[in-house]
Design an enzyme around this catalytic site. Structure first.
Site, mmCIF file in Angstrom:
data_model
loop_
_atom_site.group_PDB
_atom_site.id
_atom_site.type_symbol
_atom_site.label_atom_id
_atom_site.label_comp_id
_atom_site.label_asym_id
_atom_site.label_seq_id
_atom_site.Cartn_x
_atom_site.Cartn_y
_atom_site.Cartn_z
ATOM 1 C CG ASP A 159 -1.677 -1.328 1.325
ATOM 2 O OD1 ASP A 159 -2.509 -1.585 0.454
ATOM 3 O OD2 ASP A 159 -1.401 -2.116 2.252
ATOM 4 C CG HIS A 187 -3.416 -5.195 3.095
ATOM 5 N ND1 HIS A 187 -2.986 -4.336 2.114
ATOM 6 C CD2 HIS A 187 -3.723 -6.342 2.448
ATOM 7 C CE1 HIS A 187 -3.017 -4.935 0.948
ATOM 8 N NE2 HIS A 187 -3.469 -6.158 1.115
HETATM 9 P P1 NAD Z 1 -2.289 -18.376 -4.756
HETATM 10 O O1 NAD Z 1 -3.613 -19.038 -4.673
HETATM 11 O O2 NAD Z 1 -1.647 -18.202 -6.092
HETATM 12 O O3 NAD Z 1 -1.255 -19.142 -3.833
HETATM 13 C C1 NAD Z 1 -1.542 -19.471 -2.509
HETATM 14 C C2 NAD Z 1 -0.771 -20.720 -2.179
HETATM 15 O O4 NAD Z 1 -0.922 -20.973 -0.793
HETATM 16 C C3 NAD Z 1 -1.264 -21.955 -2.928
HETATM 17 O O5 NAD Z 1 -0.193 -22.621 -3.564
HETATM 18 C C4 NAD Z 1 -1.874 -22.801 -1.814
HETATM 19 O O6 NAD Z 1 -1.793 -24.199 -2.069
HETATM 20 C C5 NAD Z 1 -1.020 -22.363 -0.641
HETATM 21 N N1 NAD Z 1 -1.566 -22.713 0.681
HETATM 22 C C6 NAD Z 1 -2.864 -22.814 1.071
HETATM 23 N N2 NAD Z 1 -2.939 -23.210 2.346
HETATM 24 C C7 NAD Z 1 -1.666 -23.344 2.798
HETATM 25 C C8 NAD Z 1 -1.095 -23.753 4.018
HETATM 26 N N3 NAD Z 1 -1.857 -24.092 5.062
HETATM 27 N N4 NAD Z 1 0.240 -23.783 4.138
HETATM 28 C C9 NAD Z 1 1.031 -23.459 3.087
HETATM 29 N N5 NAD Z 1 0.552 -23.090 1.876
HETATM 30 C C10 NAD Z 1 -0.791 -23.033 1.737
HETATM 31 O O7 NAD Z 1 -2.444 -16.971 -4.011
HETATM 32 P P2 NAD Z 1 -1.480 -15.688 -4.079
HETATM 33 O O8 NAD Z 1 -1.944 -14.818 -5.184
HETATM 34 O O9 NAD Z 1 -0.078 -16.140 -4.033
HETATM 35 O O10 NAD Z 1 -1.908 -14.933 -2.722
HETATM 36 C C11 NAD Z 1 -1.620 -15.472 -1.459
HETATM 37 C C12 NAD Z 1 -2.257 -14.610 -0.365
HETATM 38 O O11 NAD Z 1 -1.642 -13.327 -0.328
HETATM 39 C C13 NAD Z 1 -3.744 -14.342 -0.562
HETATM 40 O O12 NAD Z 1 -4.418 -14.421 0.688
HETATM 41 C C14 NAD Z 1 -3.780 -12.905 -1.076
HETATM 42 O O13 NAD Z 1 -5.009 -12.281 -0.834
HETATM 43 C C15 NAD Z 1 -2.660 -12.320 -0.257
HETATM 44 N N6 NAD Z 1 -2.097 -11.047 -0.736
HETATM 45 C C16 NAD Z 1 -1.744 -10.129 0.211
HETATM 46 C C17 NAD Z 1 -1.166 -8.930 -0.156
HETATM 47 C C18 NAD Z 1 -0.771 -7.910 0.869
HETATM 48 O O14 NAD Z 1 -0.361 -6.798 0.482
HETATM 49 N N7 NAD Z 1 -0.858 -8.172 2.173
HETATM 50 C C19 NAD Z 1 -0.936 -8.667 -1.513
HETATM 51 C C20 NAD Z 1 -1.302 -9.619 -2.459
HETATM 52 C C21 NAD Z 1 -1.885 -10.821 -2.056
HETATM 53 C C1 LMR Z 2 -3.631 -6.536 -2.735
HETATM 54 O O1 LMR Z 2 -3.704 -5.520 -2.045
HETATM 55 O O2 LMR Z 2 -3.333 -6.518 -3.938
HETATM 56 C C2 LMR Z 2 -3.899 -7.870 -2.090
HETATM 57 O O3 LMR Z 2 -4.280 -7.719 -0.762
HETATM 58 C C3 LMR Z 2 -4.864 -8.688 -2.859
HETATM 59 C C4 LMR Z 2 -6.259 -8.166 -2.704
HETATM 60 O O4 LMR Z 2 -7.138 -8.977 -2.414
HETATM 61 O O5 LMR Z 2 -6.474 -6.973 -2.886
#
Ligand code: NAD
Ligand code: LMR
Length: 338
Positions: A159, A187
């Protein structure tokens, strides 16, 4: 050469994981001469994909790597861990708020917290990326009572980077010319991107962002909305949640924690509130501006908070109280309160 450190990336077979692991072993996070044992944790059905990720990592021939440990076993993963990037969780789809993921994801962080408590080093540093990130970090910490609460954090660096990029575009400077942007709170779409204390280098002159932007109305309305909803805008465009930018932000967050912030600069991290800073309730995982030295963050104090900021900061705190209560209900009896 220093002793190798053990770094755990969860969700390593997912899209952020794929964009993240290369930077970790390239030396961009923990230092160019820091050997690393990289644990790639994912769930059992993803072990085939994970094997492919490890094949590619090996083919990159990163000299700092001592060992790759792909696994679905929490104990093996977190044993003696020095740093954890907890990414693995379900991402939201178009039309969802991040808190809609709470019931599906929060138990992952309870289970991982319990194992971190049991087997990780007590000095382990943890950044939670999986959403809802602040509340997942709080739950992870709650179930790891032997690890100091200060060792847990959640990612709001993305962010902050988004906010800096918007300001740089608006003013017509490089993003590197913008400093000290702040993200307060969750967030989520209640976060408060605050540019009142940020500065810009414009034509060789350092000035405040409001002075450079010359449009308070834009800063108080459109700018805040753009940053608050940027994640949703990326999902709408890509049909997938942000991955490259999230991976970069995760690395920047952990690098600053490990290496420290520059003098006179701060960065935004969701960290535990002690109830004595900026009127934020005790025990929330709330994003604050922090300065970091010797791997220890300290909330930047003394920034002036006007009525506009106060209102925005309190809205996000209120949402975090609700998320905390919902998460505890899910962890304790499996039910999310209505
Ligand atoms: P994705 O679905 O591509 O990958 C997630 C992975 O996590 C998958 O491979 C899944 O099998 C694995 N997983 C599920 N349960 C698990 C466990 N108990 N232990 C280990 N691995 C496990 O998703 P992504 O796009 O990589 O996003 C991951 C997370 O990050 C989501 O919750 C998304 O919303 C979040 N995210 C947060 C931010 C932030 O700024 N905080 C930014 C982007 C995404
Ligand atoms: C982001 O900010 O891009 C991540 O938290 C993914 C989402 O769900 O917005």
């Amino acid at each position: 050469m220093p002793e190798p450190i053990k770094v755990v990336v969860t969700g390593a077979a997912g899209q952020i994981g794929y964009a993240l692991v290369g930077s970790v072993v390239k030396g961009e996070v923990f230092g160019a001469d820091q050997p690393v044992i990289l644990v790639l944790l994912d769930i059992e059905p993803m072990m085939g994909v994970l094997e492919g990720v490890v094949m590619e990592l090996k083919d990159c021939a990163f000299p700092l790597v001592k060992e790759y440990i792909p696994t679905a076993d929490y104990e093996k993963a977190f044993k003696d861990a020095d740093a954890c990037m907890l990414v693995g969780a379900m991402p939201r789809k178009e039309g969802m708020e991040r808190k809609d993921l709470l019931a599906a994801n929060v138990k992952i962080f309870k289970g991982q917290g319990e194992m971190i408590d049991k087997v990780a080093k007590k000095t382990v540093k943890i950044v939670v990326v999986g959403n809802p990130a602040n509340t997942n970090a709080l739950i992870c910490s709650k179930y790891a009572p032997s690890i100091p609460k200060q060792n847990f954090s959640a990612l709001t660096r993305l962010d902050q980077s988004r906010a800096k990029a918007q300001i740089a575009d608006r003013v017509g400077v490089s993003v590197g010319d913008v400093s000290n942007a702040i993200i307060w709170g969750n967030h989520s779409s209640t976060q408060y991107p605050d540019m009142r204390h940020a500065t810009v280098n414009l034509n060789g002159k350092k000035m405040s962002v409001p002075e450079a932007v010359k449009d308070d109305n834009w800063l108080k309305n459109e700018f805040i909305k753009i940053v608050q909803s940027r994640g949703a805008a990326v999902i709408k465009a890509r049909k997938l949640s942000s991955a490259m930018s999230a991976a970069k932000a995760t690395c920047d967050h952990m690098r600053d924690w490990w290496m420290g912030t520059q003098s006179g600069e701060w960065t935004s991290m969701a960290v535990i509130s002690d109830g004595n800073k900026y009127g934020i309730p005790d025990g929330l995982m709330y994003s604050f501006p922090v300065e970091i030295k010797d791997k220890t963050w300290k909330i930047k104090e003394g920034l002036e908070i006007n009525d506009f900021s106060r209102e925005k900061m309190d809205i996000s705190a209120k949402e975090l109280v609700q998320e905390r209560d919902d998460a505890l209900a899910v962890c304790e009896d499996g039910q999310q309160k209505k």
